[in-house]
Design a protein around this motif. Sequence first.
Motif, mmCIF file in Angstrom:
data_model
loop_
_atom_site.group_PDB
_atom_site.id
_atom_site.type_symbol
_atom_site.label_atom_id
_atom_site.label_comp_id
_atom_site.label_asym_id
_atom_site.label_seq_id
_atom_site.Cartn_x
_atom_site.Cartn_y
_atom_site.Cartn_z
ATOM 1 N N SER A 5 0.839 -1.209 0.000
ATOM 2 C CA SER A 5 0.000 0.000 0.000
ATOM 3 C C SER A 5 0.867 1.250 0.000
ATOM 4 C CB SER A 5 -0.919 -0.005 1.228
ATOM 5 O OG SER A 5 -1.804 -1.098 1.181
ATOM 6 N N ILE A 6 1.963 1.202 0.754
ATOM 7 C CA ILE A 6 2.871 2.348 0.790
ATOM 8 C C ILE A 6 3.489 2.573 -0.583
ATOM 9 C CG2 ILE A 6 5.056 3.198 1.733
ATOM 10 C CD1 ILE A 6 4.342 1.800 4.362
ATOM 11 N N HIS A 7 3.884 1.454 -1.232
ATOM 12 C CA HIS A 7 4.468 1.568 -2.573
ATOM 13 C C HIS A 7 3.458 2.125 -3.558
ATOM 14 C CE1 HIS A 7 6.894 0.625 -6.064
ATOM 15 N NE2 HIS A 7 5.837 -0.002 -6.591
ATOM 16 N N THR A 8 2.202 1.667 -3.457
ATOM 17 C CA THR A 8 1.146 2.157 -4.350
ATOM 18 C C THR A 8 0.889 3.640 -4.130
ATOM 19 O OG1 THR A 8 0.091 -0.024 -4.302
ATOM 20 C CG2 THR A 8 -1.248 1.833 -5.065
ATOM 21 N N ALA A 9 0.837 4.049 -2.863
ATOM 22 C CA ALA A 9 0.607 5.460 -2.547
ATOM 23 C C ALA A 9 1.744 6.318 -3.081
ATOM 24 C CB ALA A 9 0.478 5.634 -1.034
ATOM 25 N N TYR A 10 2.975 5.863 -2.905
ATOM 26 C CA TYR A 10 4.138 6.610 -3.379
ATOM 27 C C TYR A 10 4.116 6.725 -4.901
ATOM 28 C CZ TYR A 10 9.008 7.647 -4.511
ATOM 29 O OH TYR A 10 10.153 8.200 -5.035
ATOM 30 N N ARG A 11 3.752 5.632 -5.562
ATOM 31 C CA ARG A 11 3.691 5.637 -7.025
ATOM 32 C C ARG A 11 2.634 6.609 -7.530
ATOM 33 N NH1 ARG A 11 1.678 0.208 -9.119
ATOM 34 N NH2 ARG A 11 -0.296 1.222 -8.543
ATOM 35 N N ASN A 12 1.489 6.634 -6.866
ATOM 36 C CA ASN A 12 0.409 7.539 -7.263
ATOM 37 C C ASN A 12 0.795 9.002 -7.039
ATOM 38 O OD1 ASN A 12 -1.345 5.491 -8.094
ATOM 39 N ND2 ASN A 12 -2.169 5.221 -6.020
ATOM 40 N N ILE A 13 1.504 9.278 -5.949
ATOM 41 C CA ILE A 13 1.939 10.647 -5.684
ATOM 42 C C ILE A 13 2.922 11.103 -6.750
ATOM 43 C CG2 ILE A 13 3.305 12.084 -4.087
ATOM 44 C CD1 ILE A 13 2.013 10.499 -1.778
ATOM 45 N N ARG A 14 3.836 10.214 -7.134
ATOM 46 C CA ARG A 14 4.797 10.568 -8.181
ATOM 47 C C ARG A 14 4.097 10.776 -9.519
ATOM 48 N NH1 ARG A 14 10.199 7.282 -8.867
ATOM 49 N NH2 ARG A 14 10.327 8.916 -10.440
ATOM 50 N N ALA A 15 3.130 9.947 -9.799
ATOM 51 C CA ALA A 15 2.422 10.039 -11.088
ATOM 52 C C ALA A 15 1.585 11.310 -11.176
ATOM 53 C CB ALA A 15 1.530 8.811 -11.282
ATOM 54 N N ASN A 16 1.082 11.784 -10.027
ATOM 55 C CA ASN A 16 0.226 12.981 -10.007
ATOM 56 C C ASN A 16 0.876 14.077 -9.159
ATOM 57 O OD1 ASN A 16 -2.418 11.875 -11.307
ATOM 58 N ND2 ASN A 16 -1.884 10.366 -9.746
ATOM 59 N N PHE A 339 0.562 11.114 4.191
ATOM 60 C CA PHE A 339 1.845 11.607 3.701
ATOM 61 C C PHE A 339 1.773 13.099 3.393
ATOM 62 C CE2 PHE A 339 5.055 12.085 0.260
ATOM 63 C CZ PHE A 339 6.176 11.742 1.010
ATOM 64 N N ILE A 340 0.701 13.525 2.735
ATOM 65 C CA ILE A 340 0.528 14.944 2.392
ATOM 66 C C ILE A 340 0.385 15.793 3.657
ATOM 67 C CG2 ILE A 340 -1.106 16.587 1.368
ATOM 68 C CD1 ILE A 340 -1.587 14.448 -0.828
ATOM 69 N N ILE A 343 3.777 16.209 5.326
ATOM 70 C CA ILE A 343 4.592 17.194 4.608
ATOM 71 C C ILE A 343 4.094 18.604 4.901
ATOM 72 C CG2 ILE A 343 5.185 18.096 2.325
ATOM 73 C CD1 ILE A 343 5.257 15.241 1.308
ATOM 74 N N ALA A 344 2.775 18.805 4.877
ATOM 75 C CA ALA A 344 2.197 20.130 5.125
ATOM 76 C C ALA A 344 2.522 20.608 6.542
ATOM 77 C CB ALA A 344 0.683 20.095 4.911
ATOM 78 N N ILE A 345 2.405 19.721 7.519
ATOM 79 C CA ILE A 345 2.696 20.081 8.917
ATOM 80 C C ILE A 345 4.174 20.415 9.085
ATOM 81 C CG2 ILE A 345 2.822 19.175 11.271
ATOM 82 C CD1 ILE A 345 0.264 17.566 10.616
ATOM 83 N N LEU A 346 5.043 19.586 8.491
ATOM 84 C CA LEU A 346 6.485 19.814 8.608
ATOM 85 C C LEU A 346 6.890 21.141 7.969
ATOM 86 C CD1 LEU A 346 9.313 18.811 9.362
ATOM 87 C CD2 LEU A 346 9.392 17.630 7.157
ATOM 88 N N VAL A 347 6.437 21.368 6.741
ATOM 89 C CA VAL A 347 6.798 22.595 6.032
ATOM 90 C C VAL A 347 6.234 23.831 6.734
ATOM 91 C CG1 VAL A 347 6.540 23.881 3.875
ATOM 92 C CG2 VAL A 347 7.034 21.429 3.812
#
Length: 357
Positions: A5-16, A339-340, A343-347
């Motif tokens: 699931s993590i790999h799928t999520a990462y792949r989708n984020i990269r694709a979009n 994941f988003i 990233i939003a909280i960290l930034v």
Amino acid sequence: MIPKSIHTAYRNIRANYKFHLVNTSGLTIGLICVLLVLLYARQELSYDKHHPDSSRIFRVTEKISSAASTREFAATPWPLASALSQKYEQVENVARVYKHFIKIQLTYKENSFYADNFLFAENEILNILSYNFINGDPASALERPNSIILSRSTAEMIFGEEQAYGKSLEVNGEMYEITGIIEDQTKPGHLKADFLASLNSVMDEEEMTSWLGTECYTYLKLMKGIERSDFEILIKDIAYDYAGERIRATGNTIEFFLQEITKIHFSQALRSELEDPGNKKVLFLLSSMGIFVLLISILNYINLAVANTIKRNREIGINKTFGARAAQLISPFFLETVFILLIAILVSTLVSLRILP
């Protein structure tokens, strides 16, 4: 299942990535607004709360009334502090603070400059308010005339790498001995001082006899167990015990009140105030605006996320055809969202800390 699931999520984020960049940016902006407002509100609401026993520390204020007007002052007459100390055993410490409303010129060797945040005070103020001493003895640093305490940054600005403690500094043409170095004031407080000079350098008790003026600021700490309201009743008319006839001759009435030190910042503006008070209405407005921006960002994020999910119906259908369970279909979307958000909280946290002074 989780690694997949993590790999799928990462792949989708990269694709979009363009879609996720826009979505993350909107959410980050909203979080930055809220964080900045929260940090500002926290600072405004924490004024003078860092002092030990702050619930027992008060500033005495004065109200002068006549047939034509009523005026309220942050400053009080010179003799008030001595009278409170001598007359009431409920007072643990009392001190006067005085601010020259003329420019203070400092000179060391060939260098001269004008000082900001310069106050004169009695040594007892060091027992009432909190100052962290690097050098010097708080029990006696302001006892002698022509003594002065500097903040760390001020000492470094004037003396550079030289040891400032024990040296002499010219103040408006008179020499003062540096009897203390304190840490810079990092926590918010209404009494800002980079320089604290002994009050007996400019005034003595013989000059501090008039009950008709408003020249100095009087701070006191009550004994444990003493209620503010009870003590306020005792001191309300204290001026008449010492100068009743003179006060009545003016046609005015004089009353004294206690102001909690933690509430000075948001109190109504008094005459002779050391600084402009805070504004709770502005604080509420900024908080509302920050929350509003965050809500808009969240709604924008949800709308874009829903639109993206609809675009991926085909992907979902193919996975269902191959026997994917509900948890397997949902987990990539959930992990993308987490994941988003991370990233939003960290930034937003890093940007907010960078923006703050």
